[in-house]
Design a protein around this motif. Structure first.
Motif, PDB file in Angstrom:
ATOM      1  N   ALA A   6      47.135  45.831  31.971  1.00 14.38           N
ATOM      2  CA  ALA A   6      47.790  44.528  31.850  1.00 14.38           C
ATOM      3  C   ALA A   6      49.248  44.609  32.294  1.00 14.38           C
ATOM      4  CB  ALA A   6      47.704  44.030  30.414  1.00 14.38           C
ATOM      5  N   VAL A   7      49.931  45.675  31.911  1.00 19.34           N
ATOM      6  CA  VAL A   7      51.336  45.845  32.287  1.00 19.34           C
ATOM      7  C   VAL A   7      51.468  45.988  33.802  1.00 19.34           C
ATOM      8  CG1 VAL A   7      53.346  47.358  32.103  1.00 19.34           C
ATOM      9  CG2 VAL A   7      51.988  46.840  30.069  1.00 19.34           C
ATOM     10  N   TYR A   8      50.588  46.783  34.389  1.00 13.95           N
ATOM     11  CA  TYR A   8      50.629  46.971  35.851  1.00 13.95           C
ATOM     12  C   TYR A   8      50.349  45.667  36.580  1.00 13.95           C
ATOM     13  CZ  TYR A   8      48.686  48.078  40.445  1.00 13.95           C
ATOM     14  OH  TYR A   8      48.398  48.083  41.779  1.00 13.95           O
ATOM     15  N   LEU A   9      49.294  44.977  36.203  1.00 13.36           N
ATOM     16  CA  LEU A   9      48.910  43.746  36.897  1.00 13.36           C
ATOM     17  C   LEU A   9      49.971  42.663  36.769  1.00 13.36           C
ATOM     18  CD1 LEU A   9      45.137  43.656  35.897  1.00 13.36           C
ATOM     19  CD2 LEU A   9      46.056  44.101  38.174  1.00 13.36           C
ATOM     20  N   SER A  10      50.670  42.638  35.637  1.00 16.54           N
ATOM     21  CA  SER A  10      51.698  41.612  35.442  1.00 16.54           C
ATOM     22  C   SER A  10      52.884  41.798  36.375  1.00 16.54           C
ATOM     23  CB  SER A  10      52.182  41.621  33.988  1.00 16.54           C
ATOM     24  OG  SER A  10      52.898  42.816  33.699  1.00 16.54           O
ATOM     25  N   SER A  11      53.022  42.978  36.956  1.00 12.33           N
ATOM     26  CA  SER A  11      54.146  43.250  37.866  1.00 12.33           C
ATOM     27  C   SER A  11      53.849  42.818  39.296  1.00 12.33           C
ATOM     28  CB  SER A  11      54.473  44.745  37.861  1.00 12.33           C
ATOM     29  OG  SER A  11      53.447  45.508  38.493  1.00 12.33           O
ATOM     30  N   LEU A  12      52.630  42.365  39.557  1.00 18.77           N
ATOM     31  CA  LEU A  12      52.208  42.052  40.922  1.00 18.77           C
ATOM     32  C   LEU A  12      52.249  40.560  41.207  1.00 18.77           C
ATOM     33  CD1 LEU A  12      49.037  44.349  41.092  1.00 18.77           C
ATOM     34  CD2 LEU A  12      51.348  44.904  41.861  1.00 18.77           C
ATOM     35  N   SER A  13      52.272  40.224  42.488  1.00 13.54           N
ATOM     36  CA  SER A  13      52.149  38.826  42.897  1.00 13.54           C
ATOM     37  C   SER A  13      50.718  38.364  42.636  1.00 13.54           C
ATOM     38  CB  SER A  13      52.486  38.658  44.380  1.00 13.54           C
ATOM     39  OG  SER A  13      51.530  39.340  45.180  1.00 13.54           O
ATOM     40  N   GLU A  14      50.507  37.069  42.691  1.00 13.43           N
ATOM     41  CA  GLU A  14      49.185  36.524  42.379  1.00 13.43           C
ATOM     42  C   GLU A  14      48.096  37.093  43.271  1.00 13.43           C
ATOM     43  OE1 GLU A  14      46.915  32.171  42.068  1.00 13.43           O
ATOM     44  OE2 GLU A  14      49.073  32.286  42.469  1.00 13.43           O
TER      45      GLU A  14
END
Length: 318
Positions: A26-34
């Motif tokens: 979740a932490v990793y994915l939240s750092s990415l663009s859509e």
């Protein structure tokens, strides 16, 4: 061949809910663009399913329990099944999630460094995709205008933007009418890859095609390229953010025009190739395409061996 390395997949599962602020994926994915988030979530789901024989996804797998023998097995499995580029993208997602697990103190340094010590899979060196010829592009536009209805004009405008703007399909679905200045040809790309903004510049011919579409669509604020239903009914909403609607649009138009299969991304390859062929420097092309580095732009160059032959003709002995 099975890559289930634990005697039971149960040992890799999360057995208690974890706050999103403490969940590595979740932490990793939240750092990415859509757009990147969707791609990497797919990669993480595939890794989790592989390791647990389909029992876990990205959020139910306990990433902190992965060790080198797990990650090495993931690399081997994907290397056998997938293209090198796809496999390496999977490995990027895997390393990044384990990095977040390390930062969150969920895995110790020794296990972490061993687990991420995976070399990328080497490719064949063959460039992906192709560049479209001028005659193919002309055939696509002719097909749109022969149809002569709202769908045809919409597709013509979409092709004009892809051809002259060189934008990604995920960028196209976010375009709004107000992002385009018809007078100057400036098209603003908001939140492109890496959440970066940039300007591209459309030619008068491209603007003319878009104006024909806007005469049918109208000037109401909303999606620039939007769905057209049976009977010509236009819905002023955006296509799905993953760009699948644009992909299907291009496939259907290519079939109607009788053109060999190509993808929307091949318009980007054509865009970069044609600009480089016309003598534009690679840094300018890089900026227009929204690439992170000139090395990425070079991968889009489909000029082939002809450019090398032409280059050496300028060499002289005197």
């Amino acid at each position: 061949m099975s890559y289930l390395l634990y005697s039971q997949a149960e040992q890799l599962k999360l057995h208690e809910p974890v706050p999103v602020t403490l969940h590595p994926a979740a932490v990793y994915l939240s750092s990415l663009s859509e757009g990147s988030r969707r791609t990497m979530l797919y990669s993480l789901d595939a890794i989790a399913q592989l390791l647990t024989d389909g029992e876990c996804d990205a959020f139910s797998l306990d990433w902190s329990k992965l060790r080198y023998h797990h990650t090495a097995a993931v690399r081997t499995a994907f290397k056998e099944r997938l293209a090198p580029t796809t496999t390496n993208k999977m490995l990027v997602a895997l390393r990044r999630v384990l990095t977040e697990a390390y930062r969150l103190d969920l895995i110790d340094a020794n296990d972490y460094h061993k687990a991420i010590d995976l070399p990328n899979v080497k490719g064949t060196g063959k460039l992906r995709g192709r560049a479209l010829s001028i005659s193919e592009i002309e055939s696509l536009i002719a097909s749109c205008y022969q149809q002569g209805d709202a769908l045809g004009f919409r597709d013509g405008a979409a092709i004009a933007i892809l051809r002259c703007g060189g934008i990604r399909r995920q960028e196209m679905v976010r375009l709004k009418c107000q992002d385009l200045c018809l007078k100057t040809g400036e098209l603003t790309i908001l939140k492109g890859k890496g959440n970066k903004h940039r300007l591209v510049y459309l030619t008068p011919d491209a603007i003319a095609l878009i104006e024909d579409w806007l005469e049918v669509r109208g000037s109401t604020p909303g999606a620039l390229i939007c769905p057209v239903h049976r009977g010509g009914k236009i819905t002023l909403r955006h296509f799905a953010s993953n760009g699948d609607g644009i992909y299907k649009l291009i496939l259907a138009r290519a079939k109607k025009a009788g053109i060999k299969h190509f993808s929307p991304h091949d318009f980007r390859r054509t865009f970069c190739t044609d600009l480089l062929e016309s003598g534009e420097d690679v840094l300018t092309v890089q900026e227009l395409a929204g690439h992170r580095s000139p090395a990425t732009t070079a991968k889009y160059d489909k000029r082939g061996e002809g450019r090398k032959r032409r280059a050496v003709r300028h060499l002289k002995f005197k």
